[in-house]
Design an enzyme around this catalytic site. Sequence first.
Site, PDB file in Angstrom:
ATOM      1  N   THR B  53      12.198 -18.058  17.054  1.00 12.39           N
ATOM      2  CA  THR B  53      12.838 -17.908  15.761  1.00 12.39           C
ATOM      3  C   THR B  53      11.753 -17.783  14.689  1.00 12.39           C
ATOM      4  OG1 THR B  53      14.479 -18.771  14.218  1.00 12.39           O
ATOM      5  CG2 THR B  53      13.209 -20.415  15.463  1.00 12.39           C
ATOM      6  N   GLU B  54      12.026 -16.933  13.709  1.00 14.92           N
ATOM      7  CA  GLU B  54      11.002 -16.533  12.739  1.00 14.92           C
ATOM      8  C   GLU B  54      10.368 -17.720  12.025  1.00 14.92           C
ATOM      9  OE1 GLU B  54      13.998 -15.056  13.385  1.00 14.92           O
ATOM     10  OE2 GLU B  54      14.285 -13.468  11.894  1.00 14.92           O
ATOM     11  N   ASN B  55      11.152 -18.790  11.836  1.00 12.83           N
ATOM     12  CA  ASN B  55      10.645 -19.907  11.053  1.00 12.83           C
ATOM     13  C   ASN B  55       9.760 -20.865  11.846  1.00 12.83           C
ATOM     14  OD1 ASN B  55      13.306 -20.343  12.177  1.00 12.83           O
ATOM     15  ND2 ASN B  55      13.254 -22.367  11.244  1.00 12.83           N
ATOM     16  N   SER B  95       3.984 -17.001  13.384  1.00  8.46           N
ATOM     17  CA  SER B  95       5.273 -16.586  13.928  1.00  8.46           C
ATOM     18  C   SER B  95       5.433 -15.068  13.854  1.00  8.46           C
ATOM     19  CB  SER B  95       6.404 -17.263  13.144  1.00  8.46           C
ATOM     20  OG  SER B  95       7.656 -16.923  13.692  1.00  8.46           O
TER      21      SER B  95
END
Lengths: 228, 228, 239, 239
Positions: B53-55, B95
């Site tokens: 996930t991007e975060n 990320s």
Amino acid sequence: MTSQLDSIKLSNAQIAWRAAQDIEDGAYVNLGIGFPELIARFQSDDKDVTYHTENGVLGFGEAPEEGEEDWDLINAGKKAVTLREGASFFHHADSFAMVRGGHLDLAVLGAYQVAENGDLANWSTGKGGVPAVGGAMDLVHGAKRMAVVTDHVTKKGDPKLVETCTMPLTGLACVTRIYTSLAVVDVVDARFVLREKLDTIPFDDLQALTGAKLHIDGSIAALQVPTL
Amino acid sequence: MTSQLDSIKLSNAQIAWRAAQDIEDGAYVNLGIGFPELIARFQSDDKDVTYHTENGVLGFGEAPEEGEEDWDLINAGKKAVTLREGASFFHHADSFAMVRGGHLDLAVLGAYQVAENGDLANWSTGKGGVPAVGGAMDLVHGAKRMAVVTDHVTKKGDPKLVETCTMPLTGLACVTRIYTSLAVVDVVDARFVLREKLDTIPFDDLQALTGAKLHIDGSIAALQVPTL
Amino acid sequence: MAKVCSTLVEALADIDDGMTIMIGGFGGSGAPIELIHALIDHGAKDLTVINNNAGNGHVGIAAMIEHGMVRKMICSFPRSADPRAFTQLYLAGGIELELVPQGTLAERIRAGGAGIPAFYTPTGFGTQLAQGKPVAEFDSKSYVQERWLKADIALIKAEQADRAGNLTYRMAARNFNPLMAMAAQTTIVQATEIVEKGGIDPERVITPGIFVDRLVQIADPVQEEALNREDARYERAAQ
Amino acid sequence: MAKVCSTLVEALADIDDGMTIMIGGFGGSGAPIELIHALIDHGAKDLTVINNNAGNGHVGIAAMIEHGMVRKMICSFPRSADPRAFTQLYLAGGIELELVPQGTLAERIRAGGAGIPAFYTPTGFGTQLAQGKPVAEFDSKSYVQERWLKADIALIKAEQADRAGNLTYRMAARNFNPLMAMAAQTTIVQATEIVEKGGIDPERVITPGIFVDRLVQIADPVQEEALNREDARYERAAQ
């Protein structure tokens, strides 16, 4: 004049002592391999200074005792070091983000030549052999103050503070202060400004040993000769 | 034809199920917010898939029980998640290094329109309001396979697979496979190649619902209709 | 060298109108809510705020917007469960928006901290968000040139800090925080715990102290999500 | 997904002549000596090697050079306590050198891993090492454009690995290792310990497993420095 100079000029340790006096409490500092590393020895205990090394350590301390070395804990000169309280490890890109990003308060390097506009030549004699640059070209950019420690003249007696560097450049207009064996010189608006000189050398003699004009801006203080 | 279509077309869950079948054991996968997230539900247990996930989390799992949420452990949709064994945390630049650097095996996003050359429009209707892009423009670049899950046509019945996107683009020539409510279509050399279709829809009807030519390369398999 | 402040007021004292402020967090996770609310009390205005989002509900950045402090948002996703504070002001023309793809936003901030004035990325090439930006081709692929982002101030939420300014973060609350800590002239950190120098294992440090200017301990930080679930609304404290 | 190999031979099996190989480490710290020596046994030649240095003594990269495996070195500092292996071959015209400032080398490798094809840096501007490179001005300051560096293979030394490929490093042995792990097509890691998936705290992971392809456990790795202090010389094992 060279032999006479040898009797009055500061030793490398004395130059390093002088450079150490300017390091501010709380500063983050990178000392180049070799001569500049001497500066840490003269760091006074009442200042809290944090040393950075290119290979990813902030807050390292003295060399360990012989036989106590951990070869995963070295500095940029590949010498074993120890850690101080509050140290941290990081990778090489983060390490040079600190350098290039302007986060260091001070970097100190040696020099073959410094020009009056702040150009520095310190990585290559230009004479062939195997070239090697390491982190020097990065270190000259980014630190808030970029100082040089050096003899005032070469072994042959040629000026190292010059109008224009003739040796391969490390960086352009990057040096802010030069601690030499005879004087302390700032680079201000592309001119050498003499801040301190040994009492034992007349201004004209110092100028004669300098390859570019030494400007005066206010008083010239006496460069101290510490007993070390 | 729309009402007839409604009776035969796959549900979002069925589309997600189909997309899940193609995920390889050992894959690193980013599922876009919303519809694509459904795919994780249909991941078979015999495949070891790691979700990004991007975060800044790799290896997250299902949502926690209501009341068990830790709001420092969320996904890009700001929903609480849990961790699986072997998870890791990292900052946003690392990320997106994973995303942009080509380290993900698969990214799956929704779409407003996909063009036959692989252009994707999925972030803005172009009609005003507050624009928001999030990580979509990054995700379309870098993953080894870039898939789309979508209804085959809009609610009004207009094709979503088109010759040229008329809505604002998310990325150029980035989509590699489209899972729709009627078919599975690959983008190959800037052409739509039909791989699977529902048995219940004739080719000509499917072509009529598609805004660009559907090419055939070998046989067309039956798109399965799973009971979920 | 990081300075430990005893109050939020002291930590934020010299923030001026017109400054650019990076605020850590992704949605509520990692959002330094106490620093943000103290900044609302402080009252600086005409600010440019850099964050992934543009506020949610009536607390945090949303409350800054409602208090008229924000001239411009630089973010990737100005939507949330309750984006009204930003949406209404934006549609009324009262706030400027620079929309940046999320990965580009992160990389621009890192570049600001790392002394990289510009870089090329595939992200956004050929889209509206690359309009007017230089493009270049490398190895037959097209890329957009993006510039670094820097700020006057970064407001950061950390888990542990030591007195040298070294920081750790809690789970996915890390997100933009370590990047913003590098990219601001002055980095102000709220930490759940401040320990003695050396109290954090050097291998576990995420943000080395060189990037940190001020620390203030907020022992039990509130989560934006928790505030929003109780429909909280932050109002500037009476001066 | 990372694959655990039971032998060094298995880990290196598909390395081909002519490949570009990043090798972690700075001097001896973080140098994957066992992987390097196994690569000497493997016998690949015509290699381009990327490392900060160019070998020291007669082990590690110096031994690769002495075995005639290296066509080109990309490094910042091809000097060491005993640089003869590189120096002699270089002065004889037998090996190519691309000299890169150390910070630029690190950033180029990071860029390779992060999908950034080019970036601008102040480093080297106006010097011999920037000759022929594009330059640009940003905010009245001059910068050099530098390109990403990628490799076919990265050889990495880690401290702990879990079976998901997550890695930690030991002290300053971290250096280039996490960057190179991101920038190679195939990343091969020797770890002092391989633990079960989940055996590393997610907050402590330095290299997430997504960057790692193969793991091999070398429980008691030798230090280059220790080998050099006993004047060791690595010779290719008889096949």
